[in-house]
Scaffold this motif. Structure first.
Motif, PDB file in Angstrom:
ATOM      1  N   PRO A  96       2.566  -1.765  -7.325  1.00  0.00           N
ATOM      2  CA  PRO A  96       3.804  -1.008  -7.148  1.00  0.00           C
ATOM      3  C   PRO A  96       3.833  -0.279  -5.808  1.00  0.00           C
ATOM      4  O   PRO A  96       2.793  -0.029  -5.199  1.00  0.00           O
ATOM      5  CB  PRO A  96       3.774  -0.010  -8.301  1.00  0.00           C
ATOM      6  N   TYR A 136       1.162  -7.359  -9.710  1.00  0.00           N
ATOM      7  CA  TYR A 136       2.118  -6.664  -8.848  1.00  0.00           C
ATOM      8  C   TYR A 136       1.581  -5.276  -8.566  1.00  0.00           C
ATOM      9  O   TYR A 136       1.277  -4.520  -9.492  1.00  0.00           O
ATOM     10  CB  TYR A 136       3.481  -6.573  -9.536  1.00  0.00           C
ATOM     11  N   THR A 169       8.695  -6.286 -14.430  1.00  0.00           N
ATOM     12  CA  THR A 169       7.909  -5.495 -13.481  1.00  0.00           C
ATOM     13  C   THR A 169       6.750  -4.823 -14.201  1.00  0.00           C
ATOM     14  O   THR A 169       5.619  -4.812 -13.699  1.00  0.00           O
ATOM     15  CB  THR A 169       8.795  -4.440 -12.776  1.00  0.00           C
ATOM     16  N   VAL A 225      13.111   0.130 -13.857  1.00  0.00           N
ATOM     17  CA  VAL A 225      12.688  -1.193 -13.398  1.00  0.00           C
ATOM     18  C   VAL A 225      12.839  -2.171 -14.555  1.00  0.00           C
ATOM     19  O   VAL A 225      13.124  -1.775 -15.678  1.00  0.00           O
ATOM     20  CB  VAL A 225      11.219  -1.192 -12.888  1.00  0.00           C
TER      21      VAL A 225
END
Length: 64
Positions: free
Chosen positions: A40, A38, A29, A25
């Motif tokens: 996952p 974020y 990220t 990634v």
């Protein structure tokens, strides 16, 4: 969802770039996950857990 990726990553001497490369990634990220911006996918969460040598539930936990 909160996590302790940053602490585990640092304890293993990994940079964000290193972890990103191992997981396939972007560094952005990793930054977003570490800053709880974020959540996952299940697949990525399991990869993180495997790479950091911890059960998923000890890395990721719900905010109360």
């Amino acid at each position: 969802m909160k996590n302790c990726i940053k602490e585990l990553r640092r304890a293993r001497g990994l940079r964000q770039e290193d972890l990103a490369g191992l997981l396939g990634v972007s560094r952005q990220t990793i930054v977003a996950m570490e800053n709880n911006k974020y959540d996952p996918t299940l697949e990525l969460a399991m990869k993180v857990a495997r790479l950091l040598g911890q059960p998923v539930e000890s890395i990721f936990f719900l905010q109360e």
